[in-house]
Scaffold this motif. Structure first.
Motif, PDB file in Angstrom:
ATOM      1  N   LYS A  92       0.835  -1.205   0.000  1.00 51.43           N
ATOM      2  CA  LYS A  92       0.000   0.000   0.000  1.00 51.43           C
ATOM      3  C   LYS A  92       0.868   1.253   0.000  1.00 51.43           C
ATOM      4  CE  LYS A  92      -2.428  -1.204   3.775  1.00 51.43           C
ATOM      5  NZ  LYS A  92      -3.435  -1.011   4.828  1.00 51.43           N
ATOM      6  N   ASP A 131       8.817  11.649   1.517  1.00 53.51           N
ATOM      7  CA  ASP A 131       9.518  10.816   0.544  1.00 53.51           C
ATOM      8  C   ASP A 131      11.007  11.013   0.766  1.00 53.51           C
ATOM      9  OD1 ASP A 131       7.105  10.204  -0.574  1.00 53.51           O
ATOM     10  OD2 ASP A 131       7.340  11.522  -2.316  1.00 53.51           O
ATOM     11  N   LEU A 172       4.315   5.107   4.971  1.00 53.60           N
ATOM     12  CA  LEU A 172       2.851   5.122   5.136  1.00 53.60           C
ATOM     13  C   LEU A 172       2.517   4.865   6.594  1.00 53.60           C
ATOM     14  CD1 LEU A 172       0.010   5.172   3.834  1.00 53.60           C
ATOM     15  CD2 LEU A 172       0.200   2.700   3.608  1.00 53.60           C
TER      16      LEU A 172
HETATM   17  C1  BTN Z   1       4.236   6.027  -0.404  1.00 51.14           C
HETATM   18  O1  BTN Z   1       3.249   6.025  -1.149  1.00 51.14           O
HETATM   19  O2  BTN Z   1       5.202   6.742  -0.620  1.00 51.14           O
HETATM   20  C2  BTN Z   1       4.251   5.127   0.815  1.00 51.14           C
HETATM   21  C3  BTN Z   1       4.757   3.757   0.504  1.00 51.14           C
HETATM   22  C4  BTN Z   1       4.854   2.847   1.730  1.00 51.14           C
HETATM   23  C5  BTN Z   1       5.258   1.451   1.370  1.00 51.14           C
HETATM   24  C6  BTN Z   1       5.518   0.573   2.570  1.00 51.14           C
HETATM   25  S1  BTN Z   1       6.262  -0.965   2.139  1.00 51.14           S
HETATM   26  C7  BTN Z   1       6.011  -1.575   3.745  1.00 51.14           C
HETATM   27  C8  BTN Z   1       4.649  -1.086   4.200  1.00 51.14           C
HETATM   28  N1  BTN Z   1       3.616  -2.001   3.777  1.00 51.14           N
HETATM   29  C9  BTN Z   1       2.786  -1.456   2.885  1.00 51.14           C
HETATM   30  O3  BTN Z   1       1.814  -2.031   2.368  1.00 51.14           O
HETATM   31  N2  BTN Z   1       3.156  -0.195   2.633  1.00 51.14           N
HETATM   32  C10 BTN Z   1       4.310   0.202   3.421  1.00 51.14           C
END
Ligand code: BTN
Length: 255
Positions: free
Chosen positions: A50, A110, A122
């Motif tokens: 996600k 980011d 996230l």
């Molecule tokens: C973004 O959109 O920049 C946030 C991304 C976050 C990804 C990490 S991977 C580990 C954790 N599990 C997920 O499903 N998402 C976060």
């Protein structure tokens, strides 16, 4: 004010999975079942990683870091976004300790190398009006991903530490260092509050001394000189009219 070393709270329970849908979803479920603060879920691959704003986080097998950390701080719900800033600083410190690269942080969270996104964060939480049950810090870092493993439809340029440095990163070492840094930052946060991490986050921000434009759904909604972040992590912009505008969401571009 001396920075503390961590107290080993984060990583005291480690759940390592070969493949899962989302480590954030797993950590959320473990939290609801009563798992202790500091529980970390890591996976080799995610089938439904996600991203923020409902986006997908590309999570191929065996190359990157996908990890989620369960915290149970005694803070109010509006203070929870502060915790994402801890993850960004922890990732930036870990990149500096494991490579010769110079990471920067783009608001809200980011991590960039030479303007390209290398990590995303996230933050999800369960809360009542008067307090937090728990927070999940989701951390995705592109460590050894190769160019052909990135999806074609990325909205912003992305990269990996391997692509930027030419050297492979040992995933377990990176994870270990990043979690130690997070543990130290969290101990500082509980002891001294948000101010120290806010200061370090601002020092590492890619917008220092620059003008930024904020867009919502592709439309410009604000612009001005970067003036830091406030106590809640909102972006502050000095506008041409001599006022300070407070931004709580949007896509930020440095111009
Ligand atoms: C973004 O959109 O920049 C946030 C991304 C976050 C990804 C990490 S991977 C580990 C954790 N599990 C997920 O499903 N998402 C976060």
């Amino acid at each position: 004010m001396d920075p503390q070393s961590g107290n080993g709270r984060i990583g005291q329970r480690l759940v390592c999975l070969t493949q899962t849908q989302s480590t954030n979803a797993d950590a959320f479920q473990l939290a609801e079942e009563g798992a202790p603060e500091g529980t970390v879920v890591m996976a080799d691959a995610q089938t439904a990683g996600k991203g923020r704003r409902g986006r997908v986080w590309s999570s191929p097998e065996g190359v990157n870091l996908y990890c989620s950390v369960l915290l149970r701080p005694l803070i109010m719900p509006h203070e929870a976004p502060q915790l994402t800033f801890l993850s960004a600083v922890a990732v930036a410190r870990a990149i500096e300790k494991t490579t010769t690269l110079a990471p920067e942080i783009k608001w809200p969270n980011d991590v960039l190398i030479t303007g390209r996104k290398v990590a995303g964060l996230l933050n999800e939480m369960s809360a009542e009006t008067d307090g937090i049950n728990f927070v999940i810090l989701g951390i995705g870092v592109n460590l050894n991903m190769t160019a052909d493993q990135f999806p074609d439809d990325l909205r912003h340029p992305a990269t990996s530490l391997l692509l930027e440095s030419g050297s492979k990163v040992v995933r377990t070492s990176f994870a270990d260092i990043m979690l130690q840094e997070l543990d130290t930052l969290y101990t500082d946060f509980l002891t001294f509050g948000f101010a120290p991490v806010r200061q370090e986050w601002q020092r590492r921000c890619n917008a220092n001394g620059r003008r930024v434009v904020v867009c919502e759904a592709g439309t410009e909604v604000a612009s001005g000189m970067f003036a830091g972040i406030d106590e809640d992590g909102a972006l502050l912009l000095q506008t041409g009219k001599g006022t300070t505008e407070r931004i709580v969401s949007g896509d930020v571009m440095v111009i």
